[in-house]
Design an enzyme around this catalytic site. Sequence first.
Site, mmCIF file in Angstrom:
data_model
loop_
_atom_site.group_PDB
_atom_site.id
_atom_site.type_symbol
_atom_site.label_atom_id
_atom_site.label_comp_id
_atom_site.label_asym_id
_atom_site.label_seq_id
_atom_site.Cartn_x
_atom_site.Cartn_y
_atom_site.Cartn_z
ATOM 1 N N SER A 142 13.658 34.722 57.437
ATOM 2 C CA SER A 142 13.158 35.985 56.862
ATOM 3 C C SER A 142 11.896 35.678 56.061
ATOM 4 O O SER A 142 11.715 34.552 55.597
ATOM 5 C CB SER A 142 14.233 36.554 55.929
ATOM 6 O OG SER A 142 13.702 37.592 55.141
ATOM 7 N N TYR A 155 20.192 35.041 48.701
ATOM 8 C CA TYR A 155 19.750 35.330 50.076
ATOM 9 C C TYR A 155 18.402 34.663 50.356
ATOM 10 O O TYR A 155 18.235 33.979 51.367
ATOM 11 C CB TYR A 155 19.642 36.847 50.285
ATOM 12 C CG TYR A 155 19.095 37.206 51.649
ATOM 13 C CD1 TYR A 155 19.872 37.028 52.788
ATOM 14 C CD2 TYR A 155 17.787 37.679 51.804
ATOM 15 C CE1 TYR A 155 19.373 37.333 54.044
ATOM 16 C CE2 TYR A 155 17.289 37.996 53.057
ATOM 17 C CZ TYR A 155 18.080 37.816 54.174
ATOM 18 O OH TYR A 155 17.585 38.102 55.421
HETATM 19 N N1 LIG Z 1 17.263 43.687 58.673
HETATM 20 C C1 LIG Z 1 16.330 43.089 57.968
HETATM 21 O O1 LIG Z 1 15.567 43.738 57.227
HETATM 22 C C2 LIG Z 1 16.145 41.595 58.097
HETATM 23 C C3 LIG Z 1 14.946 41.054 57.623
HETATM 24 C C4 LIG Z 1 14.752 39.682 57.726
HETATM 25 C C5 LIG Z 1 15.728 38.886 58.280
HETATM 26 N N2 LIG Z 1 16.891 39.439 58.730
HETATM 27 C C6 LIG Z 1 17.904 38.538 59.276
HETATM 28 O O2 LIG Z 1 18.192 38.937 60.594
HETATM 29 C C7 LIG Z 1 19.498 38.457 60.947
HETATM 30 C C8 LIG Z 1 20.242 39.575 61.667
HETATM 31 O O3 LIG Z 1 20.446 40.626 60.772
HETATM 32 P P1 LIG Z 1 20.318 42.156 61.192
HETATM 33 O O4 LIG Z 1 19.141 42.721 60.492
HETATM 34 O O5 LIG Z 1 20.424 42.273 62.659
HETATM 35 O O6 LIG Z 1 21.602 42.751 60.442
HETATM 36 P P2 LIG Z 1 23.011 43.304 60.975
HETATM 37 O O7 LIG Z 1 22.802 44.445 61.892
HETATM 38 O O8 LIG Z 1 23.839 43.506 59.738
HETATM 39 O O9 LIG Z 1 23.590 42.095 61.827
HETATM 40 C C9 LIG Z 1 24.162 40.963 61.220
HETATM 41 C C10 LIG Z 1 25.016 40.246 62.239
HETATM 42 O O10 LIG Z 1 25.583 39.089 61.616
HETATM 43 C C11 LIG Z 1 26.983 39.101 61.879
HETATM 44 N N3 LIG Z 1 27.727 38.503 60.777
HETATM 45 C C12 LIG Z 1 27.630 38.783 59.458
HETATM 46 N N4 LIG Z 1 28.569 38.089 58.779
HETATM 47 C C13 LIG Z 1 29.281 37.376 59.710
HETATM 48 C C14 LIG Z 1 30.385 36.500 59.640
HETATM 49 N N5 LIG Z 1 30.998 36.207 58.483
HETATM 50 N N6 LIG Z 1 30.852 35.947 60.785
HETATM 51 C C15 LIG Z 1 30.266 36.252 61.973
HETATM 52 N N7 LIG Z 1 29.216 37.066 62.097
HETATM 53 C C16 LIG Z 1 28.727 37.630 60.975
HETATM 54 C C17 LIG Z 1 27.356 40.574 62.009
HETATM 55 O O11 LIG Z 1 28.506 40.704 62.838
HETATM 56 P P3 LIG Z 1 29.980 41.144 62.340
HETATM 57 O O12 LIG Z 1 29.841 42.006 61.132
HETATM 58 O O13 LIG Z 1 30.547 41.859 63.543
HETATM 59 O O14 LIG Z 1 30.683 39.857 62.069
HETATM 60 C C18 LIG Z 1 26.145 41.121 62.743
HETATM 61 O O15 LIG Z 1 26.298 40.939 64.130
HETATM 62 C C19 LIG Z 1 20.152 37.995 59.650
HETATM 63 O O16 LIG Z 1 20.128 36.589 59.611
HETATM 64 C C20 LIG Z 1 19.257 38.566 58.569
HETATM 65 O O17 LIG Z 1 19.254 37.778 57.423
HETATM 66 C C21 LIG Z 1 17.114 40.775 58.656
#
Ligand SMILES: NC(=O)c1ccc[n+]([C@@H]2O[C@H](COP(=O)([O-])OP(=O)(O)OC[C@H]3O[C@@H](n4cnc5c(N)ncnc54)[C@H](OP(=O)(O)O)[C@@H]3O)[C@@H](O)[C@H]2O)c1
Length: 268
Positions: A142, A155
Amino acid sequence: MTSLHGCTALITGASSGLGAEMARQLAPHARALILVARRADRLEALKAELERSGVEIQCHAADLGDAAAVERVLEAVAKSGVKVDFLINNAGLGDHGLFEGSDWQRVQAMLDVNIKALTRLTHALLPGIIRSGRGAILNVSSIAGYLPMPKMAVYAASKAYVTSFTEALRGELRGTGVLVSALCPGPVETEFGSRAKRPGEDDALPAPDFLKRPVEQIVRDGLRGLERGRARTIPGLPLAVMMFLTALVPIFILRPFLGIGARNARKK
Ligand SMILES: NC(=O)c1ccc[n+]([C@@H]2O[C@H](COP(=O)([O-])OP(=O)(O)OC[C@H]3O[C@@H](n4cnc5c(N)ncnc54)[C@H](OP(=O)(O)O)[C@@H]3O)[C@@H](O)[C@H]2O)c1
């Protein structure tokens, strides 16, 4: 897609957001996809959607915050005989608010999922990826990893780890044929923001619209960046320029500004 054509990819966090989109964009090109997350129903629905493109799909419902569950996924994949040559460490979670008010279980989950599971999966799968002679690792970090972030302290620190670890691995793997890259998105609308928000707290990711990018573009840029051999991809020109300029400013100049939001939050 060129070098990822015919890959066998293990994608963590494939039940929503960036991870599900990674699976969608890879499906027409991949030989097999291994989808990992806790919500089995979401993984099965994605499997049903993507199998139409002829790709072989395995789903593993697992809590990556549980070290034993991570080992069970690795064992099940090894037992299936499928050889992973592309690892996408995407699963992650955040928490927005002052550290002193954080819930310890959530802090622990961030450390376990964002750092520990990512490191363990890489450690276990890397030898096979190197042997494949054409493998790849894409770690979803990120822009939060570029600077300390009061009110998202753990985070941001976890993502600094992800970026640093990725850069070091890339150095170690030079000349092996393995591509290693960090995808460093800015704000993107997924379930991430609502899950990082604490009850009664402000929006976890207040960001101007011109910095937001659609999920599809973030994933496309990340996969393309990996294929082009980039160390890091920050999707979206305005954000990439902003982060480039920020990196030129010494931390002692930024420091007074970093805590402003947090200090205001404590006064409330
Ligand atoms: N959205 C943003 O603004 C943003 C910005 C920068 C970076 N990111 C990064 O992008 C990545 C994906 O996030 P996203 O934005 O796509 O958010 P998201 O829609 O909340 O997806 C997060 C994913 O991680 C899985 N996850 C969370 N905790 C888990 C656990 N304990 N065991 C297994 N799986 C787990 C969730 O699946 P389950 O809940 O089904 O387990 C879900 O599939 C993350 O690493 C996040 O830090 C996001």
